[in-house]
Design an enzyme around this catalytic site. Structure first.
Site, PDB file in Angstrom:
ATOM      1  N   TYR A  22      -3.354 -12.283   1.334  1.00  0.00           N
ATOM      2  CA  TYR A  22      -3.398 -11.958   2.722  1.00  0.00           C
ATOM      3  C   TYR A  22      -4.097 -10.749   3.000  1.00  0.00           C
ATOM      4  O   TYR A  22      -4.868 -10.835   3.763  1.00  0.00           O
ATOM      5  CB  TYR A  22      -1.930 -11.897   3.090  1.00  0.00           C
ATOM      6  CG  TYR A  22      -1.943 -11.675   4.669  1.00  0.00           C
ATOM      7  CD1 TYR A  22      -1.833 -12.674   5.783  1.00  0.00           C
ATOM      8  CD2 TYR A  22      -1.944 -10.201   5.310  1.00  0.00           C
ATOM      9  CE1 TYR A  22      -1.727 -12.504   6.888  1.00  0.00           C
ATOM     10  CE2 TYR A  22      -1.475  -9.994   6.548  1.00  0.00           C
ATOM     11  CZ  TYR A  22      -1.678 -11.073   7.489  1.00  0.00           C
ATOM     12  OH  TYR A  22      -1.697 -10.735   8.995  1.00  0.00           O
ATOM     13  N   SER A  31      -5.682  -7.753  10.550  1.00  0.00           N
ATOM     14  CA  SER A  31      -4.274  -6.940  10.009  1.00  0.00           C
ATOM     15  C   SER A  31      -4.670  -5.588   9.496  1.00  0.00           C
ATOM     16  O   SER A  31      -5.667  -5.343   8.894  1.00  0.00           O
ATOM     17  CB  SER A  31      -3.678  -7.838   9.015  1.00  0.00           C
ATOM     18  OG  SER A  31      -2.353  -7.085   8.807  1.00  0.00           O
TER      19      SER A  31
END
Ligand code: NDP
Length: 256
Positions: free
Chosen positions: A158, A145
């Site tokens: 995350y 990401s």
């Protein structure tokens, strides 16, 4: 097989029933690969398998929760017996998130995000290494990401898992180059999937996202799967250890 074909190749795509993983399964299968996938929900998986069979794609799969070590071992056993101990392509796609302020995270939140996003992909790569090596021509792609590249408000745990995936991309690419295994990472910005559906319905949130995105829109799963597939093609044979963002231009220019 030609430079733009995956004919004769085998692939494991984790989490193929929705979103980016789903698009990757279809892209690889359309290019000629034989694909194995998994997810936690049996009925959704069976619906997908039926749909793919109707499209003439060669896809099989089974239910597993990749946050659990034993289920990862079981999955690779099944993949190994399905593909006779050889695997050309591993797409580590499974990932999830719990968005909170840093001081609000619990011990359980920490373990869930770490196991699902980082440990699962690391361990699956370890387990798949002999199969990738045996194929003579291996390619791993991590779905990371932009949260692992720049600081965005997606939650620190995350972000840390995605940065860790980006780092092991470099380490594994160097360590396993001798086994003819390439390793790359694809880092998306907001893509329309079930993971972020609700977030993207929030008007303030979407305006904030678009204000940072030169192309002024979020992405579609197919705009990620095309790059993932390219990285697995013979045409990409000199590309390894790279982290490539699919982000409408966001990461180069937070305020453009
Ligand atoms: P979705 O939640 O839409 O899809 C996730 C897929 O993975 C589903 O098929 C899901 O099926 C499966 N899955 C989730 N957890 C597990 C598990 N523990 N074991 C097995 N299968 C699992 O997510 P996206 O497609 O959006 O995300 C895919 C990847 O892309 C993730 O790593 C995410 O971090 C990354 N990403 C996504 C972005 C976005 O904006 N959408 C942006 C940047 C990165 P089931 O629930 O039935 O298990």
């Amino acid at each position: 097989a030609g430079r733009w074909s995956l004919d004769g190749m085998t692939a494991l795509v984790t989490g193929g029933t929705r979103g980016i993983g789903n698009a990757v399964v279809e892209e690889l299968a359309a290019l000629g690969a034989t694909v194995y996938t998994c997810s936690r929900k049996e009925s959704e998986l069976n619906d997908c398998l039926k749909k793919w069979e109707g499209l003439g794609y060669r896809v099989s799969g089974s239910v597993s929760d990749l946050s659990v070590r034993e289920q990862r071992e079981d999955l690779i056993q099944k993949v190994s017996s399905t593909f006779c101990g050889k695997l050309n392509i591993l797409i580590n796609n499974v990932g999830s998130n719990i968005r909170k302020h840093t001081i609000d995270y619990s011990e359980e939140d920490y373990s869930f995000i770490m196991n699902t996003n980082f440990e699962s992909a690391f361990h699956i790569s370890q387990l798949a290494h002999p199969l990738l090596k045996a194929s003579g021509k291996g390619s791993i792609v991590f779905i990371s990401s932009v949260a692992g590249v720049v600081a965005i408000g997606s939650g620190t745990i995350y972000a840390a898992t995605k940065a860790a995936l980006n780092q092991i991309t470099k380490n594994l690419a160097c360590e396993w180059a001798k086994d003819n295994i390439r390793v790359n990472s694809v880092s998306p910005w907001y893509i329309k999937t079930s993971l972020v559906d609700q977030l993207l319905e929030n008007q303030n949130f979407i305006e904030g996202v678009l204000s940072r995105t030169p192309l002024n829109r979020v992405g579609e799963p197919e705009e990620v799967s095309s790059l993932v597939a390219f990285l697995c093609l013979p045409s990409a044979s000199y590309i390894t250890a790279q982290i490539i963002s699919v982000d409408g231009g966001m990461t180069v220019n937070g305020f453009y």
